[in-house]
Scaffold this active site. Sequence first.
Site, PDB file in Angstrom:
ATOM      1  N   CYS A  37      -3.068  -8.306   5.620  1.00 27.27           N
ATOM      2  CA  CYS A  37      -2.947  -9.765   5.525  1.00 27.27           C
ATOM      3  C   CYS A  37      -1.498 -10.093   5.218  1.00 27.27           C
ATOM      4  O   CYS A  37      -0.896  -9.460   4.346  1.00 27.27           O
ATOM      5  CB  CYS A  37      -3.868 -10.282   4.419  1.00 27.27           C
ATOM      6  SG  CYS A  37      -3.797 -12.072   4.211  1.00 27.27           S
TER       7      CYS A  37
ATOM      8  N   HIS B 137     -11.691 -13.036   9.295  1.00 24.36           N
ATOM      9  CA  HIS B 137     -10.584 -12.934   8.333  1.00 24.36           C
ATOM     10  C   HIS B 137      -9.884 -14.293   8.195  1.00 24.36           C
ATOM     11  O   HIS B 137      -9.649 -14.771   7.075  1.00 24.36           O
ATOM     12  CB  HIS B 137      -9.605 -11.844   8.789  1.00 24.36           C
ATOM     13  CG  HIS B 137      -8.417 -11.679   7.894  1.00 24.36           C
ATOM     14  ND1 HIS B 137      -8.189 -10.539   7.155  1.00 24.36           N
ATOM     15  CD2 HIS B 137      -7.374 -12.519   7.621  1.00 24.36           C
ATOM     16  CE1 HIS B 137      -7.064 -10.701   6.462  1.00 24.36           C
ATOM     17  NE2 HIS B 137      -6.547 -11.888   6.728  1.00 24.36           N
ATOM     18  N   GLU B 138      -9.567 -14.910   9.329  1.00 33.29           N
ATOM     19  CA  GLU B 138      -8.848 -16.201   9.277  1.00 33.29           C
ATOM     20  C   GLU B 138      -9.740 -17.300   8.722  1.00 33.29           C
ATOM     21  O   GLU B 138      -9.289 -18.128   7.925  1.00 33.29           O
ATOM     22  CB  GLU B 138      -8.321 -16.607  10.664  1.00 33.29           C
ATOM     23  CG  GLU B 138      -7.300 -15.678  11.277  1.00 33.29           C
ATOM     24  CD  GLU B 138      -6.237 -15.196  10.316  1.00 33.29           C
ATOM     25  OE1 GLU B 138      -5.807 -15.961   9.432  1.00 33.29           O
ATOM     26  OE2 GLU B 138      -5.836 -14.030  10.422  1.00 33.29           O
TER      27      GLU B 138
ATOM     28  N   HIS C 211      -9.814 -17.497   5.016  1.00 32.95           N
ATOM     29  CA  HIS C 211      -8.681 -18.185   4.365  1.00 32.95           C
ATOM     30  C   HIS C 211      -8.977 -19.674   4.193  1.00 32.95           C
ATOM     31  O   HIS C 211      -8.465 -20.307   3.269  1.00 32.95           O
ATOM     32  CB  HIS C 211      -7.403 -18.023   5.203  1.00 32.95           C
ATOM     33  CG  HIS C 211      -6.710 -16.701   5.020  1.00 32.95           C
ATOM     34  ND1 HIS C 211      -6.266 -16.251   3.812  1.00 32.95           N
ATOM     35  CD2 HIS C 211      -6.376 -15.738   5.925  1.00 32.95           C
ATOM     36  CE1 HIS C 211      -5.675 -15.065   3.964  1.00 32.95           C
ATOM     37  NE2 HIS C 211      -5.737 -14.723   5.245  1.00 32.95           N
TER      38      HIS C 211
HETATM   39 NI    NI Z   1      -4.863 -12.987   5.992  1.00 38.78          NI
END
Ligand code: NI
Length: 188
Positions: free
Chosen positions: A102, A144-145, A148
């Site tokens: 990341c 993953h995105e 966030h």
């Molecule tokens: Ni990330």
Amino acid sequence: MAILKIARMGHPVLRQVAAQVENPADPEILRLIRDMKETMRDAGGVGLAAPQVFASLAVMMFYVPPSRSTDDPDDGEIPLTVLINPEVIPLGDEMVGGWEGCLSIPGLQGHVPRWQKVQYRGLDEKGDVVERVASGFHARVVQHEYDHLIGVMYPQRMEDMSLLGFAEELRRDPPEITLSGAESGEEQ
Ligand code: NI
């Protein structure tokens, strides 16, 4: 155009749930997207979410490079895709482990379980609906995105914290992992 500063783990912006974008055609949003693209390219990442550049808004982007695409029709090469106000829904209950990095946790990698297959939907920067089914790495980068945008970083998804380490060390002496997905993790 500008290269933006990237927030690092520990900064509160990465723990917040991002606000929905009310007007995707707002010039400020389009400028944010342009700057995020430039920042992601400069940092060498495969994905970036707005909270990582201190903007707590539901905007994310990613791509799947040819090196990470497979023969699976849902896990082929994907050009740079912007998603505004995305939704991600798991398809099935299969999970698969893989290495992730990341841009907000520079130098580290962890082995993270993710849904093998998901469906996602959002608006691109032209305001058109993007709706796809994704598997494998494609599904991983989307999850993953998206995390966030809900204030979650990949270590929070890990089951075995002994599989968190510096990428340099992990490459030199890779831990034995019986699950699939032991390739090196790009930063997202
Ligand atoms: Ni990330």
